[in-house]
Design a protein around this motif. Structure first.
Motif, PDB file in Angstrom:
ATOM      1  N   LYS A 193       6.531 -16.200 -27.553  1.00  0.00           N
ATOM      2  CA  LYS A 193       6.706 -17.263 -28.544  1.00  0.00           C
ATOM      3  C   LYS A 193       5.893 -17.030 -29.824  1.00  0.00           C
ATOM      4  O   LYS A 193       5.998 -17.803 -30.763  1.00  0.00           O
ATOM      5  CB  LYS A 193       6.300 -18.615 -27.956  1.00  0.00           C
ATOM      6  CG  LYS A 193       7.220 -19.119 -26.879  1.00  0.00           C
ATOM      7  CD  LYS A 193       6.804 -20.503 -26.444  1.00  0.00           C
ATOM      8  CE  LYS A 193       7.757 -21.058 -25.403  1.00  0.00           C
ATOM      9  NZ  LYS A 193       7.372 -22.417 -24.988  1.00  0.00           N
ATOM     10  N   LEU A 194       5.095 -15.986 -29.849  1.00  0.00           N
ATOM     11  CA  LEU A 194       4.183 -15.754 -30.973  1.00  0.00           C
ATOM     12  C   LEU A 194       4.914 -15.569 -32.290  1.00  0.00           C
ATOM     13  O   LEU A 194       4.576 -16.207 -33.291  1.00  0.00           O
ATOM     14  CB  LEU A 194       3.294 -14.537 -30.697  1.00  0.00           C
ATOM     15  CG  LEU A 194       2.333 -14.146 -31.810  1.00  0.00           C
ATOM     16  CD1 LEU A 194       1.327 -15.267 -32.059  1.00  0.00           C
ATOM     17  CD2 LEU A 194       1.620 -12.860 -31.477  1.00  0.00           C
ATOM     18  N   GLU A 195       5.938 -14.739 -32.312  1.00  0.00           N
ATOM     19  CA  GLU A 195       6.639 -14.452 -33.570  1.00  0.00           C
ATOM     20  C   GLU A 195       7.322 -15.703 -34.126  1.00  0.00           C
ATOM     21  O   GLU A 195       7.268 -15.971 -35.325  1.00  0.00           O
ATOM     22  CB  GLU A 195       7.653 -13.337 -33.358  1.00  0.00           C
ATOM     23  CG  GLU A 195       8.175 -12.774 -34.642  1.00  0.00           C
ATOM     24  CD  GLU A 195       8.980 -11.508 -34.432  1.00  0.00           C
ATOM     25  OE1 GLU A 195       9.339 -10.897 -35.447  1.00  0.00           O
ATOM     26  OE2 GLU A 195       9.248 -11.137 -33.275  1.00  0.00           O
ATOM     27  N   ALA A 196       7.934 -16.501 -33.253  1.00  0.00           N
ATOM     28  CA  ALA A 196       8.577 -17.740 -33.704  1.00  0.00           C
ATOM     29  C   ALA A 196       7.530 -18.744 -34.174  1.00  0.00           C
ATOM     30  O   ALA A 196       7.751 -19.479 -35.144  1.00  0.00           O
ATOM     31  CB  ALA A 196       9.406 -18.338 -32.574  1.00  0.00           C
ATOM     32  N   PHE A 197       6.375 -18.783 -33.522  1.00  0.00           N
ATOM     33  CA  PHE A 197       5.308 -19.695 -33.899  1.00  0.00           C
ATOM     34  C   PHE A 197       4.735 -19.341 -35.272  1.00  0.00           C
ATOM     35  O   PHE A 197       4.371 -20.220 -36.045  1.00  0.00           O
ATOM     36  CB  PHE A 197       4.192 -19.669 -32.846  1.00  0.00           C
ATOM     37  CG  PHE A 197       3.044 -20.574 -33.143  1.00  0.00           C
ATOM     38  CD1 PHE A 197       3.165 -21.949 -33.009  1.00  0.00           C
ATOM     39  CD2 PHE A 197       1.824 -20.057 -33.564  1.00  0.00           C
ATOM     40  CE1 PHE A 197       2.099 -22.790 -33.275  1.00  0.00           C
ATOM     41  CE2 PHE A 197       0.758 -20.889 -33.839  1.00  0.00           C
ATOM     42  CZ  PHE A 197       0.898 -22.255 -33.693  1.00  0.00           C
ATOM     43  N   MET A 198       4.682 -18.055 -35.574  1.00  0.00           N
ATOM     44  CA  MET A 198       4.136 -17.621 -36.863  1.00  0.00           C
ATOM     45  C   MET A 198       5.055 -17.998 -38.017  1.00  0.00           C
ATOM     46  O   MET A 198       4.575 -18.288 -39.113  1.00  0.00           O
ATOM     47  CB  MET A 198       3.892 -16.108 -36.854  1.00  0.00           C
ATOM     48  CG  MET A 198       2.727 -15.701 -35.988  1.00  0.00           C
ATOM     49  SD  MET A 198       2.451 -13.928 -35.962  1.00  0.00           S
ATOM     50  CE  MET A 198       1.732 -13.672 -37.566  1.00  0.00           C
TER      51      MET A 198
ATOM     52  N   ILE B 263      -2.359 -15.156 -38.436  1.00  0.00           N
ATOM     53  CA  ILE B 263      -2.700 -16.415 -37.792  1.00  0.00           C
ATOM     54  C   ILE B 263      -3.692 -16.172 -36.654  1.00  0.00           C
ATOM     55  O   ILE B 263      -3.614 -15.151 -35.964  1.00  0.00           O
ATOM     56  CB  ILE B 263      -1.422 -17.117 -37.274  1.00  0.00           C
ATOM     57  CG1 ILE B 263      -1.728 -18.519 -36.815  1.00  0.00           C
ATOM     58  CG2 ILE B 263      -0.774 -16.328 -36.176  1.00  0.00           C
ATOM     59  CD1 ILE B 263      -0.508 -19.344 -36.528  1.00  0.00           C
ATOM     60  N   SER B 264      -4.643 -17.093 -36.477  1.00  0.00           N
ATOM     61  CA  SER B 264      -5.586 -17.034 -35.354  1.00  0.00           C
ATOM     62  C   SER B 264      -5.019 -17.837 -34.193  1.00  0.00           C
ATOM     63  O   SER B 264      -4.627 -18.986 -34.373  1.00  0.00           O
ATOM     64  CB  SER B 264      -6.938 -17.611 -35.749  1.00  0.00           C
ATOM     65  OG  SER B 264      -7.535 -16.827 -36.740  1.00  0.00           O
ATOM     66  N   THR B 265      -4.984 -17.224 -33.008  1.00  0.00           N
ATOM     67  CA  THR B 265      -4.385 -17.890 -31.863  1.00  0.00           C
ATOM     68  C   THR B 265      -4.857 -17.268 -30.548  1.00  0.00           C
ATOM     69  O   THR B 265      -5.567 -16.269 -30.548  1.00  0.00           O
ATOM     70  CB  THR B 265      -2.836 -17.825 -31.946  1.00  0.00           C
ATOM     71  OG1 THR B 265      -2.290 -18.621 -30.914  1.00  0.00           O
ATOM     72  CG2 THR B 265      -2.332 -16.419 -31.833  1.00  0.00           C
ATOM     73  N   THR B 266      -4.417 -17.861 -29.448  1.00  0.00           N
ATOM     74  CA  THR B 266      -4.660 -17.349 -28.103  1.00  0.00           C
ATOM     75  C   THR B 266      -3.307 -17.201 -27.421  1.00  0.00           C
ATOM     76  O   THR B 266      -2.514 -18.127 -27.413  1.00  0.00           O
ATOM     77  CB  THR B 266      -5.530 -18.327 -27.293  1.00  0.00           C
ATOM     78  OG1 THR B 266      -6.757 -18.541 -27.996  1.00  0.00           O
ATOM     79  CG2 THR B 266      -5.834 -17.783 -25.920  1.00  0.00           C
TER      80      THR B 266
ATOM     81  N   ASP C 207       3.639  -6.966 -23.756  1.00  0.00           N
ATOM     82  CA  ASP C 207       5.054  -7.315 -23.778  1.00  0.00           C
ATOM     83  C   ASP C 207       5.245  -8.613 -24.554  1.00  0.00           C
ATOM     84  O   ASP C 207       4.621  -9.623 -24.261  1.00  0.00           O
ATOM     85  CB  ASP C 207       5.569  -7.475 -22.346  1.00  0.00           C
ATOM     86  CG  ASP C 207       7.056  -7.725 -22.280  1.00  0.00           C
ATOM     87  OD1 ASP C 207       7.755  -7.423 -23.269  1.00  0.00           O
ATOM     88  OD2 ASP C 207       7.518  -8.213 -21.231  1.00  0.00           O
ATOM     89  N   ALA C 208       6.153  -8.581 -25.568  1.00  0.00           N
ATOM     90  CA  ALA C 208       6.447  -9.770 -26.367  1.00  0.00           C
ATOM     91  C   ALA C 208       7.850 -10.287 -26.085  1.00  0.00           C
ATOM     92  O   ALA C 208       8.339 -11.149 -26.795  1.00  0.00           O
ATOM     93  CB  ALA C 208       6.293  -9.462 -27.850  1.00  0.00           C
ATOM     94  N   GLY C 209       8.504  -9.784 -25.037  1.00  0.00           N
ATOM     95  CA  GLY C 209       9.846 -10.230 -24.680  1.00  0.00           C
ATOM     96  C   GLY C 209      10.923  -9.593 -25.543  1.00  0.00           C
ATOM     97  O   GLY C 209      10.656  -9.142 -26.664  1.00  0.00           O
TER      98      GLY C 209
END
Length: 153
Positions: free
Chosen positions: A44-49, A55-58, A77-79
């Motif tokens: 979900k990281l790319e969509a969240f960005m 961006i700072s995240t966990t 792995d990013a799916g």
């Protein structure tokens, strides 16, 4: 005189080979302590960005392989066949190769990087210029992550 030495060497080698490999324990920490609040799956990281570049995240994800143990370089792995290239801010971190296939939680800074196609890069290096090489206008987008801490789940 030879036989006792030979038997001792043989027994030592067999004992060393029979040692059980202990897996990485749950909760093993590398780097700084990871804050688990606001964590999200890696896919979900790319969509969240969205349109943000940094961006700072966990994030939580599966380690595909440790590319360089010294400095903590690994692929996550990013799916959908995507990969997040992760490295530690602190170069003194040494990750075990056994981390491959494990689920980890990492905290740090995610960044989108745009890499131009090689043919587009080489197009300007010739005398005839861009007419000699076909140019692709879609650059590759790579997700990189500079981790400050990692916890094995």
């Amino acid at each position: 005189m030879r036989y006792p030495l030979l038997i001792f060497t043989l027994l030592t080698c067999l004992t060393a080979a029979a040692q059980k490999h202990t897996p990485l324990p749950h909760g093993m920490l590398y780097g700084q302590k990871v804050d688990g609040l606001g964590k999200m799956p890696a896919y979900k990281l790319e969509a969240f960005m969205g349109n943000k570049v940094r961006i700072s995240t966990t994030i939580i994800g599966k380690v595909l392989r440790v590319t360089q143990p010294k400095g903590g370089w690994f692929d996550m792995d990013a799916g959908n066949g995507r990969i997040i290239k992760v490295h530690f801010r602190d170069y003194g971190i040494n990750l075990p190769v056994d981390l491959r296939g494990r689920i980890v939680m990492i905290q740090g800074v995610a960044q989108k990087q745009f890499i131009a196609d090689d043919m587009q890069h080489f197009a300007g290096d010739t005398v005839s210029g861009k007419k000699q090489h076909p140019v692709k206008t879609n650059p590759k987008q790579v997700l990189s992550f500079e981790a400050s801490g990692l916890v094995v789940l």
